[in-house]
Design a protein around this motif. Structure first.
Motif, short mmCIF file in Angstrom:
data_model
loop_
_atom_site.label_atom_id
_atom_site.label_comp_id
_atom_site.label_asym_id
_atom_site.label_seq_id
_atom_site.Cartn_x
_atom_site.Cartn_y
_atom_site.Cartn_z
N ARG A 34 1.87 -9.82 -10.30
CA ARG A 34 2.96 -9.07 -10.80
C ARG A 34 3.44 -8.14 -9.50
O ARG A 34 4.65 -7.52 -9.72
CB ARG A 34 2.51 -8.11 -11.98
CG ARG A 34 2.59 -9.19 -13.19
CD ARG A 34 2.09 -8.29 -14.68
NE ARG A 34 2.96 -7.26 -14.63
CZ ARG A 34 2.57 -6.14 -15.60
NH1 ARG A 34 1.35 -6.19 -16.19
NH2 ARG A 34 3.42 -4.97 -15.45
N ARG A 35 2.71 -8.06 -8.65
CA ARG A 35 3.18 -7.00 -7.53
C ARG A 35 3.30 -7.79 -6.13
O ARG A 35 3.65 -7.38 -5.26
CB ARG A 35 2.09 -5.96 -7.31
CG ARG A 35 2.43 -5.12 -6.04
CD ARG A 35 3.88 -4.60 -6.27
NE ARG A 35 3.80 -3.66 -5.03
CZ ARG A 35 4.37 -3.99 -3.68
NH1 ARG A 35 4.56 -5.27 -3.48
NH2 ARG A 35 4.54 -2.98 -2.66
N CYS A 36 2.22 -8.81 -5.97
CA CYS A 36 2.02 -9.45 -4.55
C CYS A 36 2.81 -10.82 -4.69
O CYS A 36 2.90 -11.56 -5.66
CB CYS A 36 0.75 -9.85 -4.49
SG CYS A 36 -0.24 -8.12 -4.33
N ASP A 37 3.53 -11.36 -3.53
CA ASP A 37 4.07 -12.33 -3.36
C ASP A 37 3.11 -13.69 -3.11
O ASP A 37 3.65 -15.00 -3.43
CB ASP A 37 4.85 -12.32 -2.17
CG ASP A 37 6.40 -11.59 -2.34
OD1 ASP A 37 6.67 -11.37 -3.44
OD2 ASP A 37 6.57 -10.80 -1.24
N GLU A 38 1.99 -13.42 -2.83
CA GLU A 38 0.94 -14.55 -2.91
C GLU A 38 -0.31 -13.98 -3.39
O GLU A 38 -0.58 -12.79 -3.20
CB GLU A 38 0.94 -15.25 -1.58
CG GLU A 38 0.04 -14.24 -0.59
CD GLU A 38 -0.06 -15.44 0.97
OE1 GLU A 38 -0.10 -16.31 0.81
OE2 GLU A 38 0.12 -14.46 1.84
N VAL A 39 -1.19 -14.56 -4.12
CA VAL A 39 -2.45 -14.28 -4.49
C VAL A 39 -3.30 -15.35 -3.98
O VAL A 39 -3.15 -16.62 -4.21
CB VAL A 39 -2.49 -14.16 -6.20
CG1 VAL A 39 -3.89 -14.01 -6.33
CG2 VAL A 39 -1.50 -13.27 -6.70
N ILE A 40 -4.45 -14.94 -3.21
CA ILE A 40 -5.30 -15.96 -2.64
C ILE A 40 -6.88 -15.53 -3.18
O ILE A 40 -7.16 -14.52 -3.18
CB ILE A 40 -5.55 -15.81 -1.09
CG1 ILE A 40 -4.23 -15.89 -0.61
CG2 ILE A 40 -6.66 -16.55 -0.55
CD1 ILE A 40 -3.96 -15.42 0.99
N LEU A 41 -7.52 -16.46 -3.79
CA LEU A 41 -8.84 -16.20 -4.27
C LEU A 41 -9.92 -16.76 -3.18
O LEU A 41 -9.89 -18.05 -3.03
CB LEU A 41 -8.90 -17.01 -5.53
CG LEU A 41 -10.41 -17.19 -6.14
CD1 LEU A 41 -10.82 -15.77 -6.63
CD2 LEU A 41 -10.34 -18.03 -7.30
N ALA A 42 -10.44 -15.87 -2.63
CA ALA A 42 -11.55 -16.31 -1.72
C ALA A 42 -12.85 -16.67 -2.08
O ALA A 42 -13.38 -15.86 -3.03
CB ALA A 42 -11.46 -15.23 -0.64
N PRO A 92 -0.94 -3.28 -12.06
CA PRO A 92 0.21 -3.47 -10.90
C PRO A 92 0.50 -2.27 -10.43
O PRO A 92 1.02 -2.20 -9.37
CB PRO A 92 1.24 -4.26 -11.86
CG PRO A 92 0.39 -4.80 -12.93
CD PRO A 92 -0.71 -4.14 -13.29
N GLU A 93 0.65 -1.22 -11.38
CA GLU A 93 1.19 0.21 -10.70
C GLU A 93 0.15 0.80 -9.78
O GLU A 93 0.68 1.19 -8.60
CB GLU A 93 1.41 1.15 -11.83
CG GLU A 93 2.35 0.70 -12.88
CD GLU A 93 1.99 -0.53 -13.88
OE1 GLU A 93 3.00 -0.99 -14.51
OE2 GLU A 93 0.63 -0.69 -14.34
N ILE A 162 -4.73 9.06 -8.40
CA ILE A 162 -4.96 7.96 -9.27
C ILE A 162 -4.61 8.08 -10.63
O ILE A 162 -4.11 7.32 -11.25
CB ILE A 162 -6.18 7.28 -9.12
CG1 ILE A 162 -6.67 6.81 -7.69
CG2 ILE A 162 -6.58 6.07 -10.25
CD1 ILE A 162 -8.05 6.48 -7.58
N LEU A 163 -4.57 9.52 -11.18
CA LEU A 163 -4.59 9.93 -12.46
C LEU A 163 -3.17 9.57 -13.14
O LEU A 163 -3.09 8.99 -14.16
CB LEU A 163 -4.72 11.27 -12.65
CG LEU A 163 -6.06 11.81 -12.83
CD1 LEU A 163 -6.38 13.31 -12.66
CD2 LEU A 163 -6.61 11.32 -14.25
N PRO A 164 -2.13 9.41 -12.56
CA PRO A 164 -0.56 9.13 -12.74
C PRO A 164 -0.71 7.67 -13.48
O PRO A 164 0.11 7.14 -14.07
CB PRO A 164 0.40 9.38 -11.83
CG PRO A 164 -0.20 10.34 -11.00
CD PRO A 164 -2.02 10.23 -11.05
#
Length: 190
Positions: A34-42, A92-93, A162-164
């Motif tokens: 939802r935030r990153c253009d690619e997701v890599i699983l290592a 994602p936030e 982080i609280l917000p």
């Protein structure tokens, strides 16, 4: 996203366990996508996840820093978010905030710190740190936390920042033991 380890404390493959109706690894993949253009699983190329590219560790069995190395090597973008595969409440936030802080503060890494404990597998990194990761691994470093301590420019994000985005205990929670799993399921409402 890092998916290594043997889940010894859990006694079975923890990433396939469900919290809130979704496997741990799928939750992390969804939050990242939802935030990153690619997701890599290592670390687990046999894991089948939608919109996720699997890559093998170049140094299997060498710990989470080797997983970070594999992900950084394959990343196509200059900013990278490293997440353990067992973060049931990663949002994602929070990911966006940490990546924005990486750029805004002009540092090599932005790492949450709660109660004096670092969370380097829920953190934002410049891809340009790859040579430092390789060097640390060559010197025998396996811990991402130890590696972060060696970096020159790191910003630590404290609880108040982080609280917000929600309860820091939940957002940074890892599921390592059956007790952690019970707690996560309770927090998720089932």
């Amino acid at each position: 996203m890092l998916a290594g380890g043997r889940s010894r404390r859990m006694g079975r493959d923890k990433l396939a366990l469900e919290v809130g109706g979704e496997t741990l690894i799928q939750h992390v993949a969804n939050a990242l996508s939802r935030r990153c253009d690619e997701v890599i699983l290592a670390g687990r190329v046999n894991e089948v996840l939608r919109n996720v590219r699997g890559v093998e560790d170049a140094r299997p069995g060498e710990g989470p820093l080797a997983g970070l190395e594999a992900g950084l090597r394959e990343a196509r973008f200059p900013l990278v978010f490293a997440a353990a595969g067992d973060l049931p409440f990663l949002s994602p936030e929070l990911i966006s905030y940490l990546l924005d802080e990486l750029v805004g503060r002009g540092v090599q890494a932005v790492v949450p710190r709660r109660g004096g404990r670092l969370h380097p597998l829920c953190a934002a990194y410049q891809r340009s740190i790859l040579p430092h990761v390789v060097s640390a691994l060559d010197e025998g470093v396996r811990s991402v936390g130890e590696f972060v301590g060696r970096l020159g420019r790191v910003a630590y994000v404290e609880e108040a920042e982080i609280l917000p985005f929600g309860d820091p205990d939940m957002l940074l929670m890892n599921v390592n033991t059956p007790g952690d799993l019970r707690r996560a399921r309770e927090l998720a409402g089932g």
